[in-house]
Scaffold this motif. Structure first.
Motif, mmCIF file in Angstrom:
data_model
loop_
_atom_site.group_PDB
_atom_site.id
_atom_site.type_symbol
_atom_site.label_atom_id
_atom_site.label_comp_id
_atom_site.label_asym_id
_atom_site.label_seq_id
_atom_site.Cartn_x
_atom_site.Cartn_y
_atom_site.Cartn_z
ATOM 1 N N PHE A 31 -5.030 1.345 -14.716
ATOM 2 C CA PHE A 31 -4.601 2.651 -14.224
ATOM 3 C C PHE A 31 -3.776 2.500 -12.946
ATOM 4 C CE2 PHE A 31 -7.934 3.833 -17.108
ATOM 5 C CZ PHE A 31 -7.534 5.071 -17.609
ATOM 6 N N ARG A 38 -1.739 0.088 -12.164
ATOM 7 C CA ARG A 38 -0.381 -0.372 -12.455
ATOM 8 C C ARG A 38 0.449 0.678 -13.179
ATOM 9 N NH1 ARG A 38 -0.847 -6.794 -14.043
ATOM 10 N NH2 ARG A 38 -2.093 -7.399 -12.220
ATOM 11 N N VAL A 39 -0.158 1.383 -14.125
ATOM 12 C CA VAL A 39 0.641 2.343 -14.889
ATOM 13 C C VAL A 39 1.005 3.574 -14.055
ATOM 14 C CG1 VAL A 39 -0.294 1.551 -17.086
ATOM 15 C CG2 VAL A 39 -1.343 3.512 -15.937
ATOM 16 N N HIS A 40 0.359 3.745 -12.904
ATOM 17 C CA HIS A 40 0.712 4.832 -11.998
ATOM 18 C C HIS A 40 1.591 4.360 -10.838
ATOM 19 C CE1 HIS A 40 -2.645 7.041 -13.947
ATOM 20 N NE2 HIS A 40 -1.876 8.072 -13.690
ATOM 21 N N ASP A 41 1.953 3.086 -10.842
ATOM 22 C CA ASP A 41 2.791 2.527 -9.772
ATOM 23 C C ASP A 41 4.220 2.409 -10.284
ATOM 24 O OD1 ASP A 41 4.099 1.072 -7.857
ATOM 25 O OD2 ASP A 41 2.628 -0.562 -7.772
ATOM 26 N N SER A 99 4.393 0.807 -15.703
ATOM 27 C CA SER A 99 4.483 2.267 -15.572
ATOM 28 C C SER A 99 5.570 2.862 -16.463
ATOM 29 C CB SER A 99 4.752 2.651 -14.117
ATOM 30 O OG SER A 99 6.065 2.282 -13.729
#
Length: 231
Positions: A138, A140-143, A149
């Motif tokens: 979570f 990394r996918v929000h960065d 992301s």
């Protein structure tokens, strides 16, 4: 000699992880659902073949029974076996393909853990490495600075996020074991859908590092080549 088992060990990261564990002095089972492929990998590496289909209860139970007969314990389990469905728009992903991915990547790990936990506890220093992915993080996918992301892929990413939570739960339930998830990085294995892949030798290195954890090392963590990684 420490006993290790690697699922999905007939190719890619699994084969290279088994290779590096053999080189490090482990007695390694190369586990694969196709017995012939498991045998070829074992012959190539100087390892032990093991037929193990993580989607089949009877296959997993039979594999655990064989390891118990031959050794009575297991020191290291690497849950590497995984599948990836065809990359397509999220709206086009159906339940059947999602179930197939989760059956291997998540339920398969539960099957293997259920069967092998007694043998890992017999070790006295049991270690489990769940091979995860940065796409299941979570953090990394929000960065926006991270390539993860920019990827939208169902259900593989969701399965790897679920694997991370499974890791934490098993680690809490079994504090005497070292149970961690490792992101090998974007590795050239034929499964990766992200650019900038590294050779398989580099991808296997952090998996093997975590496989060699001692009781003094962390448990319930998320690691990559650089060390502790964001959830």
């Amino acid at each position: 000699m420490s006993i290790a088992l690697v699922t999905g060990a007939n190719r890619g990261l699994g084969l290279e992880t088994a290779r590096q564990l053999v080189a490090a002095g482990f007695d390694v089972y190369t586990a694969a659902r196709d017995g012939g492929k498991a045998a070829r990998a074992a012959e190539e590496l100087g390892a032990r073949p093991l037929t193990l289909d993580v989607t089949d209860d009877d296959s997993v139970a039979a594999a655990a029974a064989l390891v118990e007969r031959e050794h009575g314990h297991l020191d290291v389990l690497v849950n590497n076996a995984a599948v990836r469905s065809e990359l397509k728009p999220a709206a086009d992903v159906g339940a059947a393909e999602a179930l197939a991915v989760f059956d291997t990547n998540v339920i398969g790990v539960i099957r293997v853990m259920h069967a092998f936990l007694p043998l890992l506890k017999q070790s006295g220093r049991g270690v489990v490495v769940n091979v995860g992915s940065g796409t299941g993080s979570f953090g990394r996918v929000h960065d926006p600075a991270r390539v993860e992301s920019r990827l939208v892929e169902i259900p593989y990413t969701a399965s790897k996020a679920a694997l991370a939570m499974l890791t934490v739960q098993y680690a809490k339930a079994h504090p005497g074991l070292r149970i961690n998830v490792v992101d090998p990085g974007r590795t050239a294995t034929g499964m990766n859908s992200l650019p900038g892949v590294q050779p398989v030798e580099a991808g296997a290195a952090p998996i093997v590092r975590a496989a060699r954890f001692t009781p003094e090392d962390p448990t319930g963590g998320f690691f990559d080549a650089a060390g502790a990684s964001p959830w």
